[in-house]
Design a protein around this motif. Structure first.
Motif, PDB file in Angstrom:
ATOM      1  N   SER A   6       2.783 -52.595 -84.018  1.00 32.91           N
ATOM      2  CA  SER A   6       3.481 -51.144 -84.006  1.00 32.91           C
ATOM      3  C   SER A   6       2.237 -51.360 -82.244  1.00 32.91           C
ATOM      4  N   LYS A  28       5.635 -55.578 -77.650  1.00 36.31           N
ATOM      5  CA  LYS A  28       6.517 -56.351 -78.445  1.00 36.31           C
ATOM      6  C   LYS A  28       8.048 -55.671 -77.419  1.00 36.31           C
ATOM      7  N   SER A  29       7.644 -54.372 -77.579  1.00 45.19           N
ATOM      8  CA  SER A  29       9.933 -53.871 -76.981  1.00 45.19           C
ATOM      9  C   SER A  29       9.401 -54.220 -75.013  1.00 45.19           C
ATOM     10  N   THR A  30       8.228 -53.998 -74.782  1.00 44.83           N
ATOM     11  CA  THR A  30       7.199 -53.842 -73.248  1.00 44.83           C
ATOM     12  C   THR A  30       7.918 -55.533 -72.938  1.00 44.83           C
ATOM     13  N   ALA A  41      10.230 -56.752 -73.824  1.00 45.81           N
ATOM     14  CA  ALA A  41      11.350 -57.250 -73.501  1.00 45.81           C
ATOM     15  C   ALA A  41      12.205 -56.593 -72.594  1.00 45.81           C
ATOM     16  N   SER A  42      11.470 -55.294 -72.800  1.00 48.88           N
ATOM     17  CA  SER A  42      11.806 -54.572 -71.212  1.00 48.88           C
ATOM     18  C   SER A  42      11.485 -55.511 -69.695  1.00 48.88           C
ATOM     19  N   PHE A  87      21.294 -56.481 -74.750  1.00 50.57           N
ATOM     20  CA  PHE A  87      20.465 -56.245 -75.925  1.00 50.57           C
ATOM     21  C   PHE A  87      21.054 -55.676 -76.730  1.00 50.57           C
ATOM     22  N   PRO A 113      20.279 -53.205 -79.716  1.00 53.61           N
ATOM     23  CA  PRO A 113      18.912 -52.620 -79.680  1.00 53.61           C
ATOM     24  C   PRO A 113      18.530 -51.966 -81.080  1.00 53.61           C
ATOM     25  N   GLN A 114      17.249 -51.945 -81.542  1.00 57.12           N
ATOM     26  CA  GLN A 114      16.893 -51.538 -83.077  1.00 57.12           C
ATOM     27  C   GLN A 114      18.172 -50.009 -83.610  1.00 57.12           C
ATOM     28  N   ASP A 171      16.489 -56.547 -80.331  1.00 56.40           N
ATOM     29  CA  ASP A 171      15.074 -55.728 -80.914  1.00 56.40           C
ATOM     30  C   ASP A 171      16.285 -55.406 -83.187  1.00 56.40           C
ATOM     31  N   ILE A 231      12.478 -59.160 -81.357  1.00 61.76           N
ATOM     32  CA  ILE A 231      11.622 -58.418 -82.028  1.00 61.76           C
ATOM     33  C   ILE A 231      11.950 -58.565 -83.624  1.00 61.76           C
ATOM     34  N   HIS A 254      11.488 -58.061 -87.610  1.00 62.35           N
ATOM     35  CA  HIS A 254      10.574 -57.612 -88.928  1.00 62.35           C
ATOM     36  C   HIS A 254      11.087 -57.919 -89.886  1.00 62.35           C
TER      37      HIS A 254
END
Ligand code: ADP
Length: 608
Positions: free
Chosen positions: A403, A407-409, A411-412, A446, A448-449, A529, A559, A561
């Motif tokens: 974390s 990773k999220s960056t 995707a953004s 997208f 999202p989580q 995500d 992303i 897990h």
């Protein structure tokens, strides 16, 4: 957090230029406002007239009517100013006219202001949703929301009441003083020298007292905090045997309340004495002088009565005008902050017309080429330091890593929420910034989580992916997302209301709604995500099947897990501290024995 009156933005005259932009909203109503000003002026004059006539009634009642003064305007109307009945009827007539005017004025201002508010609310919302993501990075949504609505309310107050009241009071003050001068110069000068001074002193005094009582309230809040802290941490208080210490701390704090409150009481008492002695004293002085003048024959009795009533009216307006000025200040401050918001630079134009976009079709060939990035609000932290990554058309790439790795960056950036600070991201060989922003985003979905559903029914939540979709398409998307069975198990089916005011869906159900939304959109590129929160085994399987349907033949960035998702990916990219350490398939990465192997061995992934 709501801004209180005290904290409301104070207007700075240097920013007059910004406030003038408000002209855009006012211009369509220029004639309406002109009419409004006319009505208010007329109504102000009528108020003065009524006061004059009341005085006449009192004066005629007091005298026997012999000392007939010539009242030129009334004489022209052929009204006998010494007949109580005729004056009474005249007052009634004036009041009726005034009542009609006021009714019209309120409606007129309400109509114009509501039109303006509609335009401003609409523009403010459009401005906010069109801001780039970096705008939201530096602001809290709650703040933004309450600030904008507080600003709009303050502006609304200015245009519905403040300006009208201000104008009315100015007319009454100026007109009233002129009329008073006409009745008696000496008396007016005496009145002006005393009453307004006292009223202004009283207003300042009142403010000072309010400040004092605010300090008392703050102190009360502080002592409540001590109670709260002590009770919340009662375990620590007891285990350290600090009860006595807390009691003393509280006692000191409430002693401060008492002394502050007593100081306030002294000033409040002084204020009451001040009013009685000085304001009532000034009034007595004026009445006394007037009575003296009347007895000497220098003032007709009806003029004396009028003088008293009108002095009351003028004094009331002087007292009220300060409040209007501070409301005006607040309003101007609000206009300033709202206009600034509208001026902020937005993302490329958002249009409401879906058809306006050429049907863009992407192959979904994504490449990150030496991408560097830091967030604008934290320029010192390099989040991505040279990322190279390729997603071939229709392939799945799983991003894994600790974390905070970025990773999220990534995707953004792929959704162009931000632009890279160096390097380039290309889709189908073309840099992202060369695409029409909205057209491009319409080709991406997208998931999202944490799926947040909009407060509406299931149908509209799925249709969010494609707002003009047919019922059949929505149903088919739900079916592919493995959601049809549970949706149809609800009595209302697709019309079931979800969210705060509706049924609560489980995590797995919400995810499948989000997947149906993405399927309906039929994107060329999918960003997923993966949820970290564990689902029970059966919904896990349902969600997995839905995801497989969604990702089939689409370029997907995941992303990830879960080990199962990762193993199924065509490529796994291991990210750490903003760079990609290794890329490969599960087998090759395990075989090479690098970072990925360690992650797997340390059981960093969910095995579900
Ligand atoms: P991951 O998704 O791998 O957990 P992120 O991309 O969320 O990592 O975050 C990478 C780094 O960027 C972190 O140090 C995080 O604190 C920072 N970061 C993420 N979002 C923002 C933001 N909006 N503004 C500033 N810094 C951010």
């Amino acid at each position: 957090m709501e801004r209180t009156e005290e904290e409301a933005r104070k207007f700075n005259w240097k920013n007059w230029g910004v406030v003038r932009k408000m002209g855009y909203y006012l211009r369509p109503h220029a004639w309406g406002y002109a009419l409004g000003v006319l009505i208010i002026s007329l109504s102000g004059v009528l108020t003065l007239l009524v006061t004059r006539l009341w005085g006449q009634l009192g004066g005629v009642g007091a005298s026997t009517g012999e000392e007939a003064g010539v009242e030129s305007p009334m004489a022209m109307l052929n009204i006998d100013m010494h007949s109580l009945t005729e004056v009474g009827w005249l007052i009634l007539l004036v009041l009726a006219v005034q009542a009609t005017l006021s009714f019209g004025r309120v409606l007129l201002f309400a109509k114009m202001t509501e039109d303006m508010m509609l335009a401003m609310r609409n523009d403010a919302f459009e401005a906010i949703v069109s801001m780039p993501m970096k705008f939201f990075d530096t602001r809290r949504v709650g703040d933004l929301n309450s600030r904008v609505s507080a600003d709009i309310t303050a502006i609304q107050d200015v245009f519905t009441t403040t300006l009208a009241e201000l104008l009315r009071q100015i007319i009454i003050i100026v007109g009233g003083i002129l009329a008073l001068l006409y009745f008696s110069v000496t008396l007016t000068l005496l009145m002006l020298a005393t009453l307004p001074v006292m009223i202004i002193a009283a207003i300042l005094f009142g403010r000072f007292i309010r400040k004092l009582s605010k300090r008392t309230q703050d102190q009360v809040a502080e002592s409540n905090t001590i109670v709260q802290e002590t009770l919340t941490g009662i375990i620590s208080v007891k285990s350290f045997a600090n009860e006595a210490w807390e009691v003393v701390r509280y006692l000191n704090s409430i002693k401060d309340i008492r002394s502050l409150a007593m100081r306030g009481a002294i000033w409040r008492g002084a204020f009451a004495s001040f009013i009685i002695l000085f304001i009532f004293g000034a009034i007595t002085l004026v009445i006394f002088k007037g009575a003296e003048l009347m007895m000497e024959g220098g003032l007709a009795s009806e003029h004396f009565f009028t003088f008293l009533l009108m002095t009351g009216l003028v004094a009331g307006s002087i007292g009220g005008i300060a409040a209007q000025f501070s409301a005006l200040q607040r309003g101007l401050g609000a206009i300033e902050s709202l206009m600034e918001l509208m001026e902020e630079s937005r993302e490329e134009v958002v249009t409401r017309d879906d058809q306006a976009y050429p049907a863009l079709q992407l192959r979904g060939d994504v490449s990150f080429e030496d991408v560097h990035f830091h967030y604008a609000n934290r320029a010192d932290v390099n989040v991505l330091t040279g990322v190279n990554l390729r997603i071939e058309p229709g392939k799945r790439v799983a991003l894994v890593g600790p974390s905070g790795a970025g990773k999220s960056t990534i995707a953004s950036l792929l959704q162009r929420f931000h632009d890279p600070t160096a390097g380039v991201i290309k889709v189908d060989g073309q840099p992202l910034d060369q695409y029409d922003l909205t057209g491009f985003r319409k080709r991406i979905a997208f998931v999202p989580q944490e799926v947040i559903l909009f407060g509406g029914d299931i149908r509209s939540n799925i249709a969010y992916g494609k707002t003009d979709a047919s019922d059949a398409a929505i149903r088919s998307a739900a079916e592919q997302a493995n959601a049809l069975a549970f949706i149809e198990s609800f009595p209302d089916g697709f019309a079931t209301v979800v969210g705060e005011r509706g049924v609560q869906l489980s995590g797995g159900q919400r995810q499948r709604i989000a997947i149906a939304r993405a399927i309906l959109r039929d994107p060329d590129i999918l960003i997923l995500d993966e949820a970290t929160s564990a689902l029970d085994a059966s919904s896990e399987k349902e969600v997995q099947l839905a995801l497989d349907a969604l990702m089939k033949d689409r370029s997907s960035l995941i992303i990830a897990h879960r080990l199962s998702t990762i193993k199924n990916a065509d490529q796994i990219a291991v990210l750490s501290q903003g760079t990609i350490l290794e890329i490969g398939t599960h087998d090759t990465l395990i075989a090479s024995g690098g970072a990925y192997k360690k992650l797997v061995e340390n059981q960093e992934f969910d095995l579900a």
